[in-house]
Design a protein around this motif. Structure first.
Motif, PDB file in Angstrom:
ATOM      1  N   GLY A 106       0.796  -1.229   0.000  1.00 30.20           N
ATOM      2  CA  GLY A 106       0.000   0.000   0.000  1.00 30.20           C
ATOM      3  C   GLY A 106       0.824   1.272   0.000  1.00 30.20           C
ATOM      4  O   GLY A 106       0.294   2.365  -0.161  1.00 30.20           O
ATOM      5  N   GLU A 107       2.112   1.157   0.169  1.00 34.18           N
ATOM      6  CA  GLU A 107       2.986   2.329   0.018  1.00 34.18           C
ATOM      7  C   GLU A 107       4.345   1.869  -0.454  1.00 34.18           C
ATOM      8  O   GLU A 107       4.716   0.703  -0.273  1.00 34.18           O
ATOM      9  CB  GLU A 107       3.108   3.119   1.323  1.00 34.18           C
ATOM     10  N   ARG A 131      -1.360   6.452 -10.765  1.00 33.57           N
ATOM     11  CA  ARG A 131      -2.155   7.557 -10.197  1.00 33.57           C
ATOM     12  C   ARG A 131      -3.637   7.333 -10.490  1.00 33.57           C
ATOM     13  O   ARG A 131      -4.493   7.547  -9.633  1.00 33.57           O
ATOM     14  CB  ARG A 131      -1.702   8.896 -10.791  1.00 33.57           C
ATOM     15  N   GLU A 136      -0.973   8.063  -4.800  1.00 31.05           N
ATOM     16  CA  GLU A 136      -0.470   9.448  -4.729  1.00 31.05           C
ATOM     17  C   GLU A 136       1.036   9.365  -4.785  1.00 31.05           C
ATOM     18  O   GLU A 136       1.656   8.670  -3.972  1.00 31.05           O
ATOM     19  CB  GLU A 136      -0.927  10.110  -3.431  1.00 31.05           C
ATOM     20  N   LYS A 138       4.710  11.360  -5.037  1.00 31.32           N
ATOM     21  CA  LYS A 138       5.466  12.617  -4.940  1.00 31.32           C
ATOM     22  C   LYS A 138       6.906  12.343  -5.310  1.00 31.32           C
ATOM     23  O   LYS A 138       7.477  11.329  -4.886  1.00 31.32           O
ATOM     24  CB  LYS A 138       5.410  13.158  -3.513  1.00 31.32           C
ATOM     25  N   ARG A 145       7.915   8.890  -3.609  1.00 28.98           N
ATOM     26  CA  ARG A 145       7.175   8.391  -2.435  1.00 28.98           C
ATOM     27  C   ARG A 145       5.725   8.162  -2.862  1.00 28.98           C
ATOM     28  O   ARG A 145       5.053   9.090  -3.300  1.00 28.98           O
ATOM     29  CB  ARG A 145       7.221   9.416  -1.307  1.00 28.98           C
ATOM     30  N   CYS A 146       5.306   6.926  -2.748  1.00 27.01           N
ATOM     31  CA  CYS A 146       3.973   6.579  -3.251  1.00 27.01           C
ATOM     32  C   CYS A 146       3.130   6.037  -2.112  1.00 27.01           C
ATOM     33  O   CYS A 146       3.579   5.167  -1.358  1.00 27.01           O
ATOM     34  CB  CYS A 146       4.059   5.495  -4.323  1.00 27.01           C
ATOM     35  N   THR A 147       1.928   6.550  -2.016  1.00 25.44           N
ATOM     36  CA  THR A 147       0.985   6.032  -1.016  1.00 25.44           C
ATOM     37  C   THR A 147      -0.358   5.795  -1.703  1.00 25.44           C
ATOM     38  O   THR A 147      -0.597   6.302  -2.801  1.00 25.44           O
ATOM     39  CB  THR A 147       0.770   7.047   0.134  1.00 25.44           C
ATOM     40  N   CYS A 148      -1.216   5.055  -1.047  1.00 29.07           N
ATOM     41  CA  CYS A 148      -2.571   4.837  -1.582  1.00 29.07           C
ATOM     42  C   CYS A 148      -3.525   5.063  -0.419  1.00 29.07           C
ATOM     43  O   CYS A 148      -3.934   4.088   0.241  1.00 29.07           O
ATOM     44  CB  CYS A 148      -2.759   3.422  -2.092  1.00 29.07           C
ATOM     45  N   PRO A 149      -3.863   6.317  -0.138  1.00 26.68           N
ATOM     46  CA  PRO A 149      -4.656   6.607   1.061  1.00 26.68           C
ATOM     47  C   PRO A 149      -5.956   5.799   1.103  1.00 26.68           C
ATOM     48  O   PRO A 149      -6.407   5.397   2.178  1.00 26.68           O
ATOM     49  CB  PRO A 149      -4.943   8.105   0.954  1.00 26.68           C
ATOM     50  N   GLU A 150      -6.543   5.562  -0.066  1.00 29.83           N
ATOM     51  CA  GLU A 150      -7.806   4.792  -0.039  1.00 29.83           C
ATOM     52  C   GLU A 150      -7.672   3.445  -0.722  1.00 29.83           C
ATOM     53  O   GLU A 150      -8.631   2.903  -1.255  1.00 29.83           O
ATOM     54  CB  GLU A 150      -8.906   5.628  -0.692  1.00 29.83           C
TER      55      GLU A 150
END
Ligand code: UD1
Length: 419
Positions: A106-107, A131, A136, A138, A145-150
């Motif tokens: 997830g990140e 994306r 997300e 950056k 830096r990659c995250t997937c808040p949802e």
């Protein structure tokens, strides 16, 4: 530093076993991260890039065991999400871990792969697609830096070019995403089908691989499976070029003619005889080589860019003028100056190379600047009078398992010495 010392003009004769495909093994190793439990990959080539991929898996919290040509990965509870900078630098294709890490953890944080020996290697298509799937991303001081808040969700993506790496990254991110992902203008390379085959073995739902539209229905979890990496079609093409350049007959055990549909006719036009029989492909060259009509590199099923350099090396001594157009990478003629040192007559302008077949090539001191260009110099050396000293062997070692042993077993004179 090591070098290969090659004494040319010896006909090749014998059987060579084609190693497992590097370009398939790397995404498959990344895919292991997605599956609970144990995955076993057979026929992994013994190459430094495979070791680097195993080290990355280790950093991500997986247990990874390398035994002979089998890699066993246990990915019950991957905990890391950072690919260390030195491993990203060692192997540009480690970008393929991005989709897998995002899908499982997830990140993800990794350094921007930047350029490589083939010129700039952008990853805009990879990032845009991720994306669209909810990542997300950056970019900050060379780090992504990659995250997937949802969480990741399925999405429709149309690639502007059928990028192999982008297609793989999207597939890896999509198999555990929520919902359906459709990739249009997807890469159709056999390595894509190999990845899909492994993922299906792990329980993924994928359709359309091998066509330009791939549909992936996300599932909640995957389980490990046992899989055999496909044979390396570029190594097979290299051995075909070696037989063409040196003359003789080689049996390429494991080579799949269907993966080489765009390559075989080029060697046939040069005057080689190529025929599949049982588990092998026979390549024979007894008459002098002839020039060929224009060879244009294209995405699969077109002529592969990775086989361009080795084919050029064989054409360097073919009677007449041949033309190659390199459409995939900007900087893929770095072997040309070295071939010219060996007596080849080649002019390049932009994408186009014009090869006037020379009656003779001569052994010389030459340096590999990248993997396939390096293999091309070895091919030319097999056809050259006298001794060639080939340095930059570490590039060749990234894609060819013990090239000197393979060629020596077929009658060539190739020694690995310290520089
Ligand atoms: C893979 C292979 C490589 C082969 C290449 C083309 C691996 C490890 N490597 O590389 O050996 O030469 O396919 O068959 O499998 N591009 C962009 N933006 C992107 C992605 C790609 O502009 O986001 C461009 C590249 O710069 C290049 C072209 O698309 O000009 C093809 O690249 P791609 O198919 O992605 O190659 P790789 O996956 O990097």
């Amino acid at each position: 530093m090591q070098k290969l010392v090659i004494e040319g003009e010896r006909r090749l004769c014998g059987e060579l076993t084609v190693q497992g495909a590097k370009n398939s093994a790397l995404p498959l190793l990344a895919a292991c991260l997605l599956a609970d439990g144990e995955s076993v990959l057979h026929n992994c080539p013994q190459l430094s890039d495979v070791c680097s991929a195993c080290r990355i898996l280790g950093c991500l919290g997986c247990e990874c065991r390398l035994e002979d040509h089998t890699v066993t990965v246990r990915a019950d509870a991957p905990c890391g999400c950072c690919v260390p900078d030195e491993l990203m630098r060692e192997m540009r294709s480690s970008i393929v871990f991005l989709g897998a890490v995002l899908g499982r953890v997830g990140e993800c944080s990794l350094s921007f792969p930047g350029g490589c020996e083939l010129g700039p290697r952008p990853i805009d298509m990879h990032l845009n697609a991720l994306r669209r799937m909810g990542a997300e991303i950056k970019e900050c001081h060379g780090v992504l830096r990659c995250t997937c808040p949802e969480g990741l969700h399925g999405a429709k993506t149309a690639l502007s070019f059928p990028s192999v790496g982008a297609t793989e990254n999207i597939m890896l991110a999509a198999v555990l995403a929520d919902g359906v992902t459709v990739i249009r203008n997807a890469a159709r390379e056999p390595e894509i089908c190999d990845l899909a085959g492994f993922l299906r073995g792990c329980g993924a739902r994928i359709k359309g691989d091998g066509s330009d539209t791939i549909t992936i229905e996300g599932v909640t979890s995957l389980h490990g499976c046992e899989y055999t990496v496909m044979p390396d079609r570029i190594v097979a093409a290299t051995m075909m070029a070696a037989a063409a350049a040196a003359g003789g007959e080689l049996a390429l055990i494991g080579a799949r003619s269907g993966d080489l549909d765009a390559v075989i006719p080029v060697f046939e036009e040069m005057g080689c005889r190529i025929y599949p029989y049982s588990d092998r492909l026979f390549v024979t060259r007894s008459l002098p080589l002839k020039a060929v009509r224009t060879v244009r590199t294209m995405p699969y099923p077109g002529f592969p860019t990775d086989a361009q350099a080795v084919v050029m090396a064989a054409l360097a001594k073919a009677k007449g003028t041949s033309i190659i157009v390199e459409n995939i990478f900007e900087n893929r003629y770095r072997h040309v100056d070295e071939l010219i040192r060996m007596g080849a007559v080649i002019k390049t302008e932009g994408k186009v190379a014009v090869i006037d077949g020379a009656p003779r090539l001569y052994g010389a001191k030459v340096r590999a600047a990248e993997l396939r260009g390096g293999a091309a110099l070895a091919v030319a050396a097999l056809a050259a009078e006298g001794v060639t000293e080939l340095t930059g062997v570490r590039y060749i070692d990234r894609g060819y398992e013990r090239l000197e042993a393979q060629l020596t077993a077929a009658g060539a004179s190739v020694k690995r010495l310290l520089e």
